[in-house]
Design an enzyme around this catalytic site. Sequence first.
Site, PDB file in Angstrom:
ATOM      1  CG  ASP A   1       2.523  -6.587   1.386  1.00 15.89           C
ATOM      2  OD1 ASP A   1       2.259  -7.697   1.883  1.00 15.89           O
ATOM      3  OD2 ASP A   1       1.689  -5.654   1.301  1.00 15.89           O
TER       4      ASP A   1
ATOM      5  CD  GLU B   1      -2.129  -8.448  -2.988  1.00 16.80           C
ATOM      6  OE1 GLU B   1      -2.690  -8.584  -4.099  1.00 16.80           O
ATOM      7  OE2 GLU B   1      -1.909  -7.348  -2.455  1.00 16.80           O
TER       8      GLU B   1
ATOM      9  CD  GLU C   1      -7.295  -5.523   1.439  1.00 17.41           C
ATOM     10  OE1 GLU C   1      -6.145  -6.015   1.393  1.00 17.41           O
ATOM     11  OE2 GLU C   1      -7.538  -4.364   1.041  1.00 17.41           O
TER      12      GLU C   1
ATOM     13  CB  SER D   1      -0.925   0.003   1.223  1.00 15.64           C
ATOM     14  OG  SER D   1      -0.186  -0.271   2.405  1.00 15.64           O
TER      15      SER D   1
HETATM   16  O1  KIV Z   1      -0.396  -3.425   1.589  1.00 17.49           O
HETATM   17  C1  KIV Z   1      -1.063  -3.394   2.635  1.00 17.49           C
HETATM   18  O2  KIV Z   1      -1.132  -2.384   3.359  1.00 17.49           O
HETATM   19  C2  KIV Z   1      -1.787  -4.596   3.004  1.00 17.49           C
HETATM   20  C3  KIV Z   1      -2.819  -4.461   4.066  1.00 17.49           C
HETATM   21  C4  KIV Z   1      -4.026  -3.831   3.478  1.00 17.49           C
HETATM   22  C5  KIV Z   1      -3.130  -5.760   4.688  1.00 17.49           C
HETATM   23  O3  KIV Z   1      -1.586  -5.613   2.429  1.00 17.49           O
END
Ligand code: KIV
Length: 274
Positions: free
Chosen positions: A82, A114, A181, A44
């Site tokens: 991530d 993901e 999510e 994000s």
């Molecule tokens: O990228 C992010 O902030 C996320 C959250 C929404 C879980 O994956």
Amino acid sequence: MKLTTFDLLKRKGVSPISVLTAYDYPTARTMEEAGVDVILVGDSLGNVVLGYENTLAVTVEDMIHHGKAVCRGAQKTFVVIDMPFLSYQVSVEDALRNAGRIVKETGCQAVKLEGGIEYADRVRAIVRAGIPVVGHIGLTPQSVNTLGGYRVQGKTLNAAKKLLEDARALEQAGAFSITLECVPEELARIITERSGVPTIGIGAGRYCDGQVLVFQDMLGYSDARKPKFAKQYADVHGVMLEAFKQYCEDCRQRTFPAKEHTFDIDQKIIDALL
Ligand code: KIV
């Protein structure tokens, strides 16, 4: 003391896990001071920090750059980073190489990616290499263009069954936690009850084993529309806006800097210059 994946597993159904996203050193320090259990350096980053329309443009280098800052700031907190778009989708080898880079170069404890069944082989390979993995199903923002927007997932019987299968596949592949999510609350409850690993919800209701929010949403740190599922704990945008306006006014009026913001010099030196 820094939590481990074992500590987090033991918390399932016992004590809810708090997770927040962070992207820089001072925020990570403050979250650690506040006692946040897990910090997620989310991709994000793309929308909330770097100003992209979505997360697709975020690179492994971006995640490492921000991940390093967070790990420097939160040395006693479990940090998950991530894996960005196309860092694991192409092949198992790619996934392993990029997960390894992220862990080696930042010092984080785990990576998140993901997708469900279709990426279970990536999860298995990364875990086998010794890197803990968090799964992420439901609304998966890296697939925004195939999902047709940011919408609640799992609302039909088939879609709900697919999410249950995805959660099972991720757990069997070795994921130690699963992010849910934008999933209806009762479906998230069933997934949580049937999983042996903690579920961490964002827009997934009250029955997950933990909750995660994006830092900017929970602090009101942007003028963007707040998602329905986010609780806003402060109005940081309002505080910043007022401070910036006041600063501009002080500059215009010459009320800043004041005497207390200045440095002195021996008057004799000034006299000698004149
Ligand atoms: O990228 C992010 O902030 C996320 C959250 C929404 C879980 O994956």
